[in-house]
Design a protein around this motif. Structure first.
Motif, PDB file in Angstrom:
ATOM      1  N   GLU A 134     -48.394 -59.428  -1.672  1.00  0.00           N
ATOM      2  CA  GLU A 134     -49.069 -60.627  -2.508  1.00  0.00           C
ATOM      3  C   GLU A 134     -50.442 -60.623  -2.014  1.00  0.00           C
ATOM      4  O   GLU A 134     -50.885 -60.414  -0.812  1.00  0.00           O
ATOM      5  CB  GLU A 134     -48.381 -61.924  -2.550  1.00  0.00           C
ATOM      6  N   ASN A 149     -42.227 -60.958  -9.091  1.00  0.00           N
ATOM      7  CA  ASN A 149     -41.037 -61.809  -8.708  1.00  0.00           C
ATOM      8  C   ASN A 149     -39.550 -61.493  -9.110  1.00  0.00           C
ATOM      9  O   ASN A 149     -38.926 -62.134  -9.741  1.00  0.00           O
ATOM     10  CB  ASN A 149     -41.485 -63.161  -9.845  1.00  0.00           C
ATOM     11  N   THR A 165     -48.629 -64.050  -5.926  1.00  0.00           N
ATOM     12  CA  THR A 165     -47.277 -63.666  -6.903  1.00  0.00           C
ATOM     13  C   THR A 165     -46.909 -62.540  -6.115  1.00  0.00           C
ATOM     14  O   THR A 165     -47.744 -61.343  -5.995  1.00  0.00           O
ATOM     15  CB  THR A 165     -47.874 -63.439  -8.243  1.00  0.00           C
TER      16      THR A 165
END
Length: 273
Positions: free
Chosen positions: A25, A45, A63
């Protein structure tokens, strides 16, 4: 993964031919992943997304994500800070304006832009004016990508067409082959061998899948690249013609006129206004 452009506000990367990275990320960077050829499997995710050329994906900061590209495939990645869009007087992703994760784009356009941006910065990494110019150009592209291109004063893009999807892995390899080799001489025999079909059945299968003959499909790819070069480069019509595999400038003119409704020279003049 190859890095081609790096500034304080954006980075341009390109991965190809089986490249894969591990989940990671970015603390304060946004990322747009843009498959320009073949396929790209993206994990975000813990959910997988299968992307084809022309299907972009936006990642927010912090993310977790990773991706891998197929054989004969390629992906362009733009990492950017929110300040890059702030400079364009736009709301950054994640602010008051919402942006879709999936973003449709023109693979031929970003491939040409990537090539030109890389060329412009080559040897000019410390030139403030050059860096500022690229920031405006990259920011402008991101603005169009994330909000939708609202330009209405350009010629109708009658050559734009989506790469067809097929579950047949052999036909997928044929499309990979065409999208990587369309500037050179391609032949039915080679494509039929890749498809594991006779020449006759391959032509029928290809037209059923794409609604075009192999020759028409290759012409579309070549004219698409020609449009980008006419609009974004200083190459002459003759140089573009032979670079894209046309046997003569006359053949190039005829094919371009048939698909776009104007000559290459007129197209360049119109899009430079």
């Amino acid at each position: 993964m190859e890095i081609n452009v790096l500034t304080d506000t954006f980075e341009l990367w390109k991965g190809k031919s089986g490249f894969a990275n591990t989940p990671h990320e970015h603390a304060d960077w946004y990322q747009v992943t843009l498959p320009v050829k073949g396929t790209c499997d993206l994990l975000q995710n813990r959910k997988w997304y299968g992307l084809q050329a022309g299907e972009g994906f936006l990642q927010q900061p912090q993310t977790e994500h990773s991706f891998q590209v197929g054989a004969l495939s390629a992906v362009i990645v733009i990492k950017f800070r929110g300040s890059l869009l702030n400079r364009m007087n736009q709301t950054v992703p994640g602010g008051s304006r919402e942006y879709r994760m999936m973003q449709d784009f023109n693979p031929e356009e970003i491939t040409a832009l990537f090539r030109n941006w890389s060329y412009d910065l080559l040897g000019n990494e410390t030139d403030p004016l050059m860096v500022q110019q690229l920031e405006v150009q990259v920011g402008g592209y991101l603005e169009r990508l994330l909000q939708g291109d609202r330009e209405t004063d350009r010629p109708v893009d009658r050559n734009s067409f989506p790469r067809p999807y097929t579950a047949d892995p052999h036909m997928t390899r044929v499309l990979d082959y065409l999208h990587s080799c369309y500037m050179t001489a391609v032949d039915i025999e080679s494509m039929a061998v890749i498809a594991l079909q006779s020449r006759y059945h391959f032509i029928r299968s290809f037209k059923h899948l794409t609604k075009l003959t192999p020759y028409q499909y290759v012409l579309r790819l070549r004219i698409g690249e020609a449009r980008e070069r006419l609009r974004l480069s200083k190459e002459t019509v003759t140089e573009i013609s032979f670079a894209l595999g046309f046997s003569s400038v006359t053949q190039f003119y005829r094919a371009f006129l048939r698909q776009t409704g104007m000559t290459p020279t007129d197209y360049r003049k119109f899009t430079s206004i």
